[in-house]
Scaffold this motif. Structure first.
Motif, short mmCIF file in Angstrom:
data_model
loop_
_atom_site.label_atom_id
_atom_site.label_comp_id
_atom_site.label_asym_id
_atom_site.label_seq_id
_atom_site.Cartn_x
_atom_site.Cartn_y
_atom_site.Cartn_z
N LEU A 159 2.24 1.76 -3.53
CA LEU A 159 1.21 2.30 -4.43
C LEU A 159 0.89 3.76 -4.07
N HIS A 160 0.89 4.06 -2.78
CA HIS A 160 0.61 5.42 -2.33
C HIS A 160 1.70 6.38 -2.82
N TYR A 166 0.83 -1.20 0.00
CA TYR A 166 0.00 0.00 0.00
C TYR A 166 0.87 1.26 0.00
N GLN A 167 1.94 1.24 0.80
CA GLN A 167 2.84 2.40 0.84
C GLN A 167 3.48 2.64 -0.53
N GLU A 211 3.47 6.01 -5.47
CA GLU A 211 3.32 6.16 -6.91
C GLU A 211 2.08 6.97 -7.27
N LYS A 244 -1.17 5.86 -6.94
CA LYS A 244 -2.18 5.02 -7.57
C LYS A 244 -3.36 4.71 -6.66
N THR A 245 -3.31 5.13 -5.41
CA THR A 245 -4.43 4.83 -4.51
C THR A 245 -5.37 6.03 -4.44
N GLU A 246 -6.58 5.76 -3.97
CA GLU A 246 -7.58 6.84 -3.85
C GLU A 246 -7.10 7.92 -2.89
N GLN A 247 -6.53 7.51 -1.80
CA GLN A 247 -6.06 8.48 -0.81
C GLN A 247 -4.92 9.32 -1.38
N ALA A 248 -4.04 8.68 -2.14
CA ALA A 248 -2.93 9.41 -2.74
C ALA A 248 -3.45 10.44 -3.75
N ARG A 249 -4.45 10.05 -4.54
CA ARG A 249 -5.03 10.98 -5.52
C ARG A 249 -5.66 12.17 -4.81
#
Length: 173
Positions: free
Chosen positions: A127-128, A124-125, A130, A132-137
């Motif tokens: 992807l975050h 998850y970290q 990069e 690519k996660t909803e929270q990151a966006r």
């Protein structure tokens, strides 16, 4: 006698065997075992002692005919049917090196879940990072809005500074 309707009768009729009687019983047992030995009959105690010590026949699990002998009573069941019994296996020295490499250690359920949790968190970290996660966006969108507001505020300050400088330069002339 104790008063009341409840009385305790424990210990009233106890009898203890005297040491002389115990010695006589032991001597009788010795005589019986001696007689059995002389007449070719082995007592059950002696048979069990011979099986335990190994002084009996070399192959105690088979008869003279070569057939396996069933254990008498419950002892055979206990050896075979006991699920908690751990059979100690001897390992050869040259096999010990190979065992360590080939097998993974058995983990408990909690340990497996903890490792899986750590792997999921690491994925998850990644992807975050990069984005690519909803929270990151959502974080990136918030950051973009904040940057834009800061740029606008910086431009405003610069414009005010310039206007003040122009105002001060015109007043000095």
């Amino acid at each position: 006698m104790p008063r009341g309707k409840f009385t305790n009768h424990k210990g009233r009729n106890r009898k203890f065997t005297s040491p002389e009687e115990l010695e006589e019983q032991r001597k009788l047992e010795e005589q019986k075992s001696k007689w059995r030995k002389d007449h070719g009959e082995a007592s059950t105690e002696e048979e069990s002692e011979e099986e335990k010590s190994g002084s009996g026949s070399e192959d105690s699990d088979s008869d003279d005919d070569g057939r396996p002998v069933k254990a008498k009573g419950v002892s055979g069941l206990i050896e075979v049917e006991n699920p908690n019994r751990v059979v100690k296996k001897n390992k050869k020295l040259n096999n010990l090196d190979n065992l360590g490499e080939g097998e993974k250690p058995q983990l408990s359920r909690r340990e497996r879940e903890e490792i899986e949790r750590q792997r999921a968190a690491a994925a998850y970290q990644k992807l975050h990072a990069e984005g690519k996660t909803e929270q990151a966006r959502a974080d990136l969108a918030r950051l973009a809005v904040i940057r834009q507001q800061r740029e606008e505020a910086a431009k405003k300050r610069e414009a005010e500074k310039k206007s003040k400088e122009e105002g001060t330069t015109t007043k000095k002339r």
